[in-house]
Scaffold this motif. Structure first.
Motif, PDB file in Angstrom:
ATOM      1  N   ARG A 121     -45.535  -1.293  -3.041  1.00  0.00           N
ATOM      2  CA  ARG A 121     -45.830  -2.725  -2.903  1.00  0.00           C
ATOM      3  C   ARG A 121     -47.301  -3.050  -3.161  1.00  0.00           C
ATOM      4  O   ARG A 121     -47.822  -4.056  -2.701  1.00  0.00           O
ATOM      5  N   LYS A 122     -47.959  -2.168  -3.938  1.00  0.00           N
ATOM      6  CA  LYS A 122     -49.344  -2.401  -4.345  1.00  0.00           C
ATOM      7  C   LYS A 122     -49.426  -2.754  -5.829  1.00  0.00           C
ATOM      8  O   LYS A 122     -50.405  -3.317  -6.282  1.00  0.00           O
ATOM      9  N   MET A 123     -48.388  -2.379  -6.581  1.00  0.00           N
ATOM     10  CA  MET A 123     -48.403  -2.582  -8.021  1.00  0.00           C
ATOM     11  C   MET A 123     -46.963  -2.665  -8.512  1.00  0.00           C
ATOM     12  O   MET A 123     -46.016  -2.378  -7.790  1.00  0.00           O
ATOM     13  N   GLU A 124     -46.798  -3.084  -9.754  1.00  0.00           N
ATOM     14  CA  GLU A 124     -45.484  -3.111 -10.383  1.00  0.00           C
ATOM     15  C   GLU A 124     -45.118  -1.698 -10.826  1.00  0.00           C
ATOM     16  O   GLU A 124     -45.943  -0.989 -11.405  1.00  0.00           O
ATOM     17  N   TYR A 125     -43.895  -1.304 -10.558  1.00  0.00           N
ATOM     18  CA  TYR A 125     -43.460   0.034 -10.984  1.00  0.00           C
ATOM     19  C   TYR A 125     -41.948   0.024 -11.199  1.00  0.00           C
ATOM     20  O   TYR A 125     -41.266  -0.889 -10.812  1.00  0.00           O
ATOM     21  N   GLY A 184     -36.242  -8.017   4.808  1.00  0.00           N
ATOM     22  CA  GLY A 184     -35.406  -9.030   4.171  1.00  0.00           C
ATOM     23  C   GLY A 184     -35.915  -9.461   2.823  1.00  0.00           C
ATOM     24  O   GLY A 184     -35.451 -10.464   2.267  1.00  0.00           O
ATOM     25  N   THR A 185     -36.867  -8.696   2.250  1.00  0.00           N
ATOM     26  CA  THR A 185     -37.467  -9.067   0.968  1.00  0.00           C
ATOM     27  C   THR A 185     -37.359  -7.959  -0.086  1.00  0.00           C
ATOM     28  O   THR A 185     -37.908  -8.112  -1.178  1.00  0.00           O
ATOM     29  N   THR A 186     -36.684  -6.859   0.227  1.00  0.00           N
ATOM     30  CA  THR A 186     -36.598  -5.740  -0.709  1.00  0.00           C
ATOM     31  C   THR A 186     -35.939  -6.205  -2.011  1.00  0.00           C
ATOM     32  O   THR A 186     -34.781  -6.630  -2.020  1.00  0.00           O
ATOM     33  N   LYS A 187     -36.690  -6.133  -3.110  1.00  0.00           N
ATOM     34  CA  LYS A 187     -36.230  -6.702  -4.375  1.00  0.00           C
ATOM     35  C   LYS A 187     -34.909  -6.098  -4.840  1.00  0.00           C
ATOM     36  O   LYS A 187     -34.006  -6.813  -5.288  1.00  0.00           O
ATOM     37  N   GLU A 188     -34.799  -4.775  -4.743  1.00  0.00           N
ATOM     38  CA  GLU A 188     -33.592  -4.106  -5.229  1.00  0.00           C
ATOM     39  C   GLU A 188     -32.358  -4.561  -4.446  1.00  0.00           C
ATOM     40  O   GLU A 188     -31.284  -4.782  -5.022  1.00  0.00           O
ATOM     41  N   LEU A 189     -32.517  -4.707  -3.133  1.00  0.00           N
ATOM     42  CA  LEU A 189     -31.391  -5.127  -2.302  1.00  0.00           C
ATOM     43  C   LEU A 189     -30.994  -6.565  -2.598  1.00  0.00           C
ATOM     44  O   LEU A 189     -29.803  -6.878  -2.748  1.00  0.00           O
TER      45      LEU A 189
END
Length: 330
Positions: A326-330, A93-98
């Motif tokens: 989910r370890k770094m920004e990409y 429930g936290t997937t940024k794209e969704l």
């Protein structure tokens, strides 16, 4: 023991307890007469929709499209209106794209209906009030049992017999997976970790094979893997097969079986490093054909999860040892 049967059955009972609720949601949505359906998700959620593409095509009388969050916004945002149903899937429930895509949907057209399959409880997607209807996926992103049951009810073809079949499956599947643990261990320990694995499947097994190659072998285990549709095997990929080339074939029990068997026969004759996963070994032959269409990929999903647990033992790599996700920004 690699498989916890009691935990599996407990989770399955949580799923079975929602069958009536899912049927009621499907009935309510059916009355709205939507003109298009978008199946929205990424990663495992996306491939769950691919699993049921044959069932969706045969049972739905509404145009549907499986799409990623980014594609929905960039390509189809202007097509959404009050006649649109979006079915969104997410484990956390936290997937940024969704979340970003559904926020854009709400800003563009408030009357779009969004049904969410959400694995965890009390998540960010709930707090943002992006969902009109919510189904608990319990232990995954889009639960195949509940999603398949939803489709049957939305299409108006569910029966009391089908429901009874689903209610009685948890213990049976749990025992089958328990019995297959040693066979699964042999599959994992037979693989040479530094070499490519090819996995071939079709029909409702295809989505799970894609998920296994992309997200279990490559993303978590850092093992090169290639998922090939059985209908494409003889159009290029079979030229890679040599005496020790690692090829694994999943055999459907449905109308695609002959296609899969053709691949398996070639593989047996041209390499010694092969594995055959036959869905007939999972003892699901007594199910209605419609129910089997989503139960078989559900069971295959859990079989692949079993393989992952054995890989964790062998390699020490798990979902916690990813390099980037989910370890770094990409």
């Amino acid at each position: 023991m690699y498989f916890n049967k009691d935990n599996f059955i407990e989770n399955y009972e949580k799923v079975a307890g929602q069958l009536d609720q899912v049927a009621e949601i499907a009935k309510q949505l059916q009355q709205k007469a939507y003109k298009k359906i978008f199946l929205l998700g990424s990663g495992g959620a996306y491939t769950k929709y691919v699993d049921l593409r044959p069932l969706l095509f045969k049972k739905l009388n509404v145009p549907f499209l499986i799409t990623s969050p980014e594609e929905l916004v960039s390509q189809y945002l202007g097509e959404l209106n009050e006649d649109t149903l979006i079915i969104a899937g997410t484990k956390t429930g936290t997937t940024k794209e969704l979340l970003s895509a559904l926020t854009a949907v709400r800003k563009n057209c408030e009357k779009v209906t969004v049904l969410g399959f959400v694995g965890d409880d009390d998540t960010e997607i709930d707090h943002l009030n992006l969902l009109d209807y919510r189904i608990s996926s319990v232990d995954t992103d889009v639960h195949l049992i509940l999603f398949g049951w939803f489709i049957l009810n939305y299409a108006g073809i569910s029966t009391a017999k089908m429901k009874a079949e689903l209610l009685g499956l948890g213990t049976k599947i749990g025992q089958t997976l328990t019995d297959l643990q040693e066979q699964a261990k042999a599959v994992v320990y037979a693989m040479e970790l530094e070499r490519l694995q090819m996995w071939v499947a079709s029909g409702h097994a295809w989505g799970e094979v894609c998920c296994y190659c992309n997200y279990i072998l490559e993303e978590i285990q850092w093992i090169q893997a290639q998922g090939i549709h059985a209908s494409e095997f003889f159009h290029g990929p079979f030229e890679l097969v040599a005496d020790d080339f690692q090829v694994n074939v999943v055999l459907n029990t449905d109308s695609n079986r002959q296609q899969d068997l053709r691949v398996a026969e070639f593989v047996k004759n041209h390499t010694s490093a092969y594995t055959i996963v036959d869905m007939q070994d999972f003892a699901l032959e007594d199910l209605s054909s419609e129910v089997k269409e989503f139960v078989e990929p559900y069971v295959l999903n859990h079989y692949f999860d079993l393989l992952l647990r054995i890989y964790v033992e062998r390699t020490g790599k798990s979902a916690q040892t990813r390099r980037y996700y989910r370890k770094m920004e990409y």
